[in-house]
Write an enzyme that holds these catalytic residues in place. Structure first.
Site, PDB file in Angstrom:
ATOM      1  N   PRO A   1      11.533  26.901  16.797  1.00  0.00           N
ATOM      2  CA  PRO A   1      11.204  27.795  15.741  1.00  0.00           C
ATOM      3  C   PRO A   1       9.886  28.390  15.817  1.00  0.00           C
ATOM      4  O   PRO A   1       9.120  27.695  15.554  1.00  0.00           O
ATOM      5  CB  PRO A   1      11.803  26.978  14.612  1.00  0.00           C
ATOM      6  CG  PRO A   1      12.625  25.872  15.201  1.00  0.00           C
ATOM      7  CD  PRO A   1      11.963  25.529  16.427  1.00  0.00           C
ATOM      8  N   GLU A   2       9.735  29.719  15.647  1.00  0.00           N
ATOM      9  CA  GLU A   2       8.535  30.153  15.609  1.00  0.00           C
ATOM     10  C   GLU A   2       8.511  30.971  14.154  1.00  0.00           C
ATOM     11  O   GLU A   2       9.386  30.908  13.462  1.00  0.00           O
ATOM     12  CB  GLU A   2       7.904  31.089  16.773  1.00  0.00           C
ATOM     13  CG  GLU A   2       7.887  30.102  18.117  1.00  0.00           C
ATOM     14  CD  GLU A   2       7.291  31.016  19.143  1.00  0.00           C
ATOM     15  OE1 GLU A   2       6.288  31.935  18.939  1.00  0.00           O
ATOM     16  OE2 GLU A   2       7.607  30.688  20.197  1.00  0.00           O
TER      17      GLU A   2
ATOM     18  N   HIS B   1      23.330  13.799  13.146  1.00  0.00           N
ATOM     19  CA  HIS B   1      22.059  14.239  13.071  1.00  0.00           C
ATOM     20  C   HIS B   1      21.662  14.718  11.581  1.00  0.00           C
ATOM     21  O   HIS B   1      20.426  15.108  11.291  1.00  0.00           O
ATOM     22  CB  HIS B   1      21.877  15.331  13.706  1.00  0.00           C
ATOM     23  CG  HIS B   1      22.279  14.754  15.373  1.00  0.00           C
ATOM     24  ND1 HIS B   1      21.596  13.961  16.134  1.00  0.00           N
ATOM     25  CD2 HIS B   1      23.175  15.147  16.270  1.00  0.00           C
ATOM     26  CE1 HIS B   1      22.090  13.697  17.163  1.00  0.00           C
ATOM     27  NE2 HIS B   1      22.952  14.497  17.288  1.00  0.00           N
TER      28      HIS B   1
ATOM     29  N   ARG C   1      16.112  15.962  17.237  1.00  0.00           N
ATOM     30  CA  ARG C   1      15.066  15.343  17.859  1.00  0.00           C
ATOM     31  C   ARG C   1      14.104  14.514  16.804  1.00  0.00           C
ATOM     32  O   ARG C   1      13.322  13.818  17.235  1.00  0.00           O
ATOM     33  CB  ARG C   1      14.304  15.979  18.695  1.00  0.00           C
ATOM     34  CG  ARG C   1      14.885  16.648  19.809  1.00  0.00           C
ATOM     35  CD  ARG C   1      14.460  17.181  21.167  1.00  0.00           C
ATOM     36  NE  ARG C   1      13.375  16.382  21.602  1.00  0.00           N
ATOM     37  CZ  ARG C   1      12.503  16.933  22.496  1.00  0.00           C
ATOM     38  NH1 ARG C   1      12.694  18.219  23.028  1.00  0.00           N
ATOM     39  NH2 ARG C   1      11.379  16.152  22.863  1.00  0.00           N
TER      40      ARG C   1
ATOM     41  N   ARG D   1     -14.413  30.755  20.851  1.00  0.00           N
ATOM     42  CA  ARG D   1     -13.491  29.999  21.598  1.00  0.00           C
ATOM     43  C   ARG D   1     -13.523  30.304  22.981  1.00  0.00           C
ATOM     44  O   ARG D   1     -12.939  31.410  23.567  1.00  0.00           O
ATOM     45  CB  ARG D   1     -11.901  30.326  20.930  1.00  0.00           C
ATOM     46  CG  ARG D   1     -11.507  29.907  19.605  1.00  0.00           C
ATOM     47  CD  ARG D   1     -11.648  28.488  19.480  1.00  0.00           C
ATOM     48  NE  ARG D   1     -10.785  27.851  20.185  1.00  0.00           N
ATOM     49  CZ  ARG D   1      -9.397  27.785  19.733  1.00  0.00           C
ATOM     50  NH1 ARG D   1      -8.892  28.067  18.503  1.00  0.00           N
ATOM     51  NH2 ARG D   1      -8.513  26.998  20.487  1.00  0.00           N
TER      52      ARG D   1
END
Ligand SMILES: [Zn+2]
Length: 304
Positions: free
Chosen positions: A5-6, A102, A121, A163
């Site tokens: 998911p973004e 789950h 997970r 950066r």
């Protein structure tokens, strides 16, 4: 190919949950997995959450923020495989359905409906923050919200100027900008015609502006696409379409660039599979060199 998911996926979850949660209180909370709340005791967190009334469901980057009227907030991060599902009649564990192995938590609302959290997970997290902690906690971890109207190219430029890491790695760093992951970093750089291995500090002002624009466009497209499949959407594998149909470059190795027809190439950048167009996105200073020098460069950079 697993898609984590973004921002667009989390925004979709937010939009779906907001009408369900807003104005309602958590009547009963059951947390079945201590990993979800660690280092805090899940039973204690559940008890603290009971009685809290939801003021609004907010989002910052990939964080879902359930803000309560008390000023506290529940910060939910879905990580790899977390998902939230609302059941109108709270019948998730009743009837003859097998219990979901789950399932990690269930919130029963004051209207009797349930919100179930499941996570295969188990990397997802729930963190209850006190009023004074909420903004400082989030600000320390994520940069500005890219879809905010007030988010400008200069804000991105400020985060990139010192950066030396490749731009792809810089965009994956959530402190650069909130919510961009592997898919939308590639999509944004293709739109901006910037090679993913370009050192972030070497981008020209025009390129920074193009990345800013490309990022917002690809994220908006993602939100629209998620919205159109909202009805039966289930994170993270509820992708009904094929990835190569939905994205400009992500997952399209060997397929023609939609701008110039050159086959899309896949390399590694920032340790992640990275798709780009070798014709539209040229690495400066390497344009004239043989193509065989590029893979070794990417390997070297991704290992640091
Ligand atoms: Zn191209």
């Amino acid at each position: 190919m697993a898609s984590v998911p973004e921002l667009p996926e989390v925004e979709t979850v937010r939009r779906r949950l907001a009408p369900v949660l807003t104005g309602h209180s958590f009547a009963r909370v059951q947390i079945d997995d201590a990993r979800l709340t660690r280092p805090f005791d899940p039973v204690e967190v559940a008890r603290e959450l009971e009685g809290e009334r939801v003021q609004l469901v907010d989002r910052r980057g990939k964080y879902l923020i359930v803000r309560f009227e008390s000023g506290r907030a529940l910060l939910i991060h879905l990580r790899m495989t977390g998902s939230l599902r609302h059941a109108q009649h709270g019948d998730e564990q009743r009837g003859d359905e097998e219990p979901d192995p789950h399932r990690r938590a269930v919130v029963t609302l004051d209207d009797g409906s349930d919100v179930t959290y499941r996570d295969v997970r188990r990397f997802g997290t729930w963190l209850l923050l006190e009023p004074a902690e909420v903004d400082t906690y989030i600000d320390a971890r994520v940069g500005r919200e890219p879809l905010d109207a007030a988010y400008r190219a200069k804000h991105l430029a400020e985060r990139l100027e010192k950066r030396r890491a490749p731009i792809k790695a810089a965009l994956l760093d959530q402190r650069t900008v909130a919510g961009v992951g592997n898919i939308y970093a590639d999509e944004a750089l293709w739109r901006a015609k910037v090679h993913p291995l370009t050192p972030a500090s070497e981008l020209t002002p025009d390129e920074v502006a193009a990345v800013h624009k490309g990022m917002r466009e690809s994220l908006r497209a993602g939100v629209r696409r998620q919205g159109s499949t909202l009805r039966d959407y289930r994170l993270p594998d509820g992708s009904s379409g094929r990835a190569q149909d939905r994205f400009e470059v992500y997952g399209r190795a060997g397929e023609p660039c939609r701008r110039c027809g050159t086959p899309i190439d896949k390399i590694r950048a920032a340790g992640r599979g990275t798709w780009y167009c070798p014709s539209c996105q040229v690495l400066r200073g390497y344009a004239a060199s043989s193509s065989s020098s590029r893979p070794s460069r990417s390997r070297r950079q991704s290992s640091v």
